[in-house]
Write an enzyme that holds these catalytic residues in place. Structure first.
Site, PDB file in Angstrom:
ATOM      1  N   ASP A  73      37.945  48.346  40.321  1.00  0.00           N
ATOM      2  CA  ASP A  73      36.756  47.485  40.343  1.00  0.00           C
ATOM      3  C   ASP A  73      35.842  47.612  41.574  1.00  0.00           C
ATOM      4  O   ASP A  73      36.333  47.666  42.702  1.00  0.00           O
ATOM      5  CB  ASP A  73      37.163  46.005  40.338  1.00  0.00           C
ATOM      6  CG  ASP A  73      38.162  45.642  39.282  1.00  0.00           C
ATOM      7  OD1 ASP A  73      38.590  46.507  38.520  1.00  0.00           O
ATOM      8  OD2 ASP A  73      38.524  44.453  39.235  1.00  0.00           O
ATOM      9  N   GLU A 123      38.499  38.195  33.298  1.00  0.00           N
ATOM     10  CA  GLU A 123      38.528  38.691  34.674  1.00  0.00           C
ATOM     11  C   GLU A 123      37.104  38.848  35.203  1.00  0.00           C
ATOM     12  O   GLU A 123      36.139  38.880  34.442  1.00  0.00           O
ATOM     13  CB  GLU A 123      39.232  40.067  34.732  1.00  0.00           C
ATOM     14  CG  GLU A 123      40.672  40.049  34.248  1.00  0.00           C
ATOM     15  CD  GLU A 123      41.396  41.400  34.340  1.00  0.00           C
ATOM     16  OE1 GLU A 123      42.541  41.407  34.776  1.00  0.00           O
ATOM     17  OE2 GLU A 123      40.809  42.435  33.956  1.00  0.00           O
TER      18      GLU A 123
HETATM   19  C1  FRU Z   1      40.207  44.012  36.838  1.00  0.00           C
HETATM   20  C2  FRU Z   1      41.374  43.599  37.704  1.00  0.00           C
HETATM   21  C3  FRU Z   1      41.087  42.308  38.419  1.00  0.00           C
HETATM   22  C4  FRU Z   1      42.000  42.378  39.608  1.00  0.00           C
HETATM   23  C5  FRU Z   1      41.979  43.853  39.942  1.00  0.00           C
HETATM   24  C6  FRU Z   1      43.265  44.372  40.491  1.00  0.00           C
HETATM   25  O1  FRU Z   1      40.144  45.373  36.580  1.00  0.00           O
HETATM   26  O2  FRU Z   1      42.533  43.489  36.896  1.00  0.00           O
HETATM   27  O3  FRU Z   1      41.262  41.150  37.619  1.00  0.00           O
HETATM   28  O4  FRU Z   1      41.558  41.581  40.669  1.00  0.00           O
HETATM   29  O5  FRU Z   1      41.651  44.529  38.744  1.00  0.00           O
HETATM   30  O6  FRU Z   1      43.123  45.702  40.951  1.00  0.00           O
END
Ligand code: FRU
Length: 489
Positions: free
Chosen positions: A24, A200
């Protein structure tokens, strides 16, 4: 040899980490003339692992200067996704010198228990060095497993900070005067939107349309499974409605997606863009959890989408929707290199990659006349492999087929056709197609709908061509814009 083995999937104008794993985008803030981008990073391998925040900066959203890792895991856990703000009024009291403090708000993920809490880090030197706040966490876990990805904005009308947080199947909205004490204001989404997976990476921001009407936009990413909407795996939906400083009310009467392709996830927007600029800028992670860890890249994994400007538009039926288009800065990287004469029959449109600079990385601007055609296909490929983008005006549907695009067997979902409903209404339909070594991003009608998809050729692609079976003159215009020489490594 005529057929060249394709071993380098690294794109030219999409951000990729120099080495190892990325997911992300995080902490995007514009400050002192620079766009800051942090991201979920694992420095010791090319698959997901203990998360850090790596940092890169740019003045034009395309030339990035890597700054290294800024947040490391600690006793509270891995550093999961979150946001960053410029604390102009020093509300948190972190200021030590003359610079405005930058404050990051992120999730600490305790790797053994899975416990997720929200924490702060700050910088008093424009983002170069960061310290974690000594009284972390600032928002403790109420006993819910999925409690993460804080996105914080300054709410002008109530003069306080607002945080949106993803809490399993809904969003919680908190307020704070100082980024440290957070109070629950409201919940959103248990009965709204699409729920084929965990929620998310939310975002919340105001946006004005061309007439000056302001709406509030909520972005929510969805950790879906193979059967989730719109095309399986990870995707990002959006809501348009009202926010009164405490609760958000959606006015959607359908599910709306930021991207109908399959490789755009966890995208959020830059904070602190000056009023004078007025743009709302978005970037997403260009992959899908269904196969992100196994795509055939080596030495590094994953890139970001092209940065996109979000615009609020009122549709003919008076509903509001968003358009996502490549930021204007993209135009500074490309030159029109090849233009097809108006009304060239489609079966004569064939662009050899040798004719353009950096074949494999280019942009196509075209206008089609939907009334002239039932179905057409744009193919990219070589003698053995191709990726096809088709539009059926009769079905009102775009499809991307990558089943014969190269390496595909590493995942079932990767081979499945990607679909997007679209009914052309105007006399002409503008399409923008970005191609960059291993990705296509299709912007339909100036970003009304977008399809982003990765592909991994076994052999270098050699051409772009239009469906060979038609004599029809449905292509009103077509220009290939290739990268300028200065963009090529
Ligand atoms: C989304 C996610 C978020 C989390 C991160 C962990 O892709 O699952 O919810 O904070 O990636 O790397």
């Amino acid at each position: 040899a005529d057929v060249m083995y394709h071993h380098n999937f690294r794109p030219y104008y999409h951000y990729t980490p120099q080495a190892n794993w990325m997911n992300d985008p995080n902490g995007m803030v514009y400050f002192d003339g620079k766009y800051h981008l942090f991201y979920q990073y694992y420095p010791n391998g090319t698959t997901w692992g203990p998360m850090h925040w790596a940092h890169t900066v740019s003045t034009d959203l395309f030339h990035w200067e890597d700054q290294g890792i800024k947040l490391y895991p600690d006793e509270l856990g891995y550093i999961f996704s979150g946001s960053a703000v410029a604390d102009l009024n020093n509300t948190a009291g972190f200021k030590t010198g003359s610079e405005t403090p930058l404050v990051a708000i992120f999730t600490h993920h305790q790797n053994i228990t899975g416990r997720q809490v929200q924490s702060l880090a700050y910088s008093n030197d424009k983002g170069d060095t960061w310290a974690k706040y000594e009284n972390n966490p600032v928002l403790d876990n109420p006993g819910i497993a999925d409690f993460r990805d804080p996105k914080v904005i300054w709410h002008e009308a109530t003069q306080r900070w607002i945080m949106v947080l993803a809490v399993y199947d809904h969003i919680r909205i908190y307020s704070s005067p100082d980024l440290k004490a957070w109070e629950l204001e409201s919940e959103f989404g248990k009965n709204e939107g699409y729920h084929g997976g965990v929620w998310e990476c939310p975002d919340l921001f105001p946006l004005k349309d061309e007439q000056g009407t302001e709406k509030w936009v909520m972005l929510v990413s969805l950790g879906g499974n193979e059967y989730s909407e719109p095309n399986g795996g990870s995707a990002t939906q959006y809501f348009i409605g009202e926010f009164d400083g405490s609760s958000f009310v959606s006015e959607n009467d359908e599910i709306l997606w930021a991207d109908y392709g399959i490789d755009n996830y966890a995208g959020v927007t830059w904070s602190n863009i000056p009023e004078t600029d007025g743009r709302r800028l978005f970037i997403g992670w260009m992959s899908n959890w269904a196969y992100a860890n196994v795509v055939p890249e080596s030495g590094w994994r994953s890139g970001m989408t092209v940065p996109r400007e979000i615009k609020l538009k009122k549709r003919q039926d008076n509903r509001y929707i968003l358009h996502f288009s490549p930021v204007d800065e993209l135009n500074t990287l490309v030159d029109p290199q090849k233009t097809i004469a108006p009304e060239t029959p489609a079966n004569q449109i064939h662009v050899d990659y040798h004719e353009i600079i950096a074949g494999g990385s280019y942009q196509v601007e075209m206008e089609i006349i939907p009334a002239e055609i039932d179905q057409f296909t744009i193919s990219l490929g070589n003698e053995l492999e191709d990726l096809t983008i088709s539009y059926s005006t009769t079905d009102g549907e775009f499809t991307i087929d990558r089943s014969n695009s190269g390496h595909v067997t590493f995942n079932n979902l990767f081979m499945r056709e990607i679909r997007c409903d679209y009914q052309a209404t105007g006399a002409t339909l503008p399409l923008t197609l970005l191609v960059d070594q291993n990705s296509v991003e299709l912007f339909i009608n100036q970003g009304e709908k977008v399809m982003t998809a990765l592909f991994f050729p076994r052999y270098n692609y050699k051409f772009l061509r239009l469906d060979g079976n038609t004599q029809s003159k449905f292509v009103k215009s077509l220009t290939i814009k290739a990268l300028k020489k200065s963009m090529i490594r």
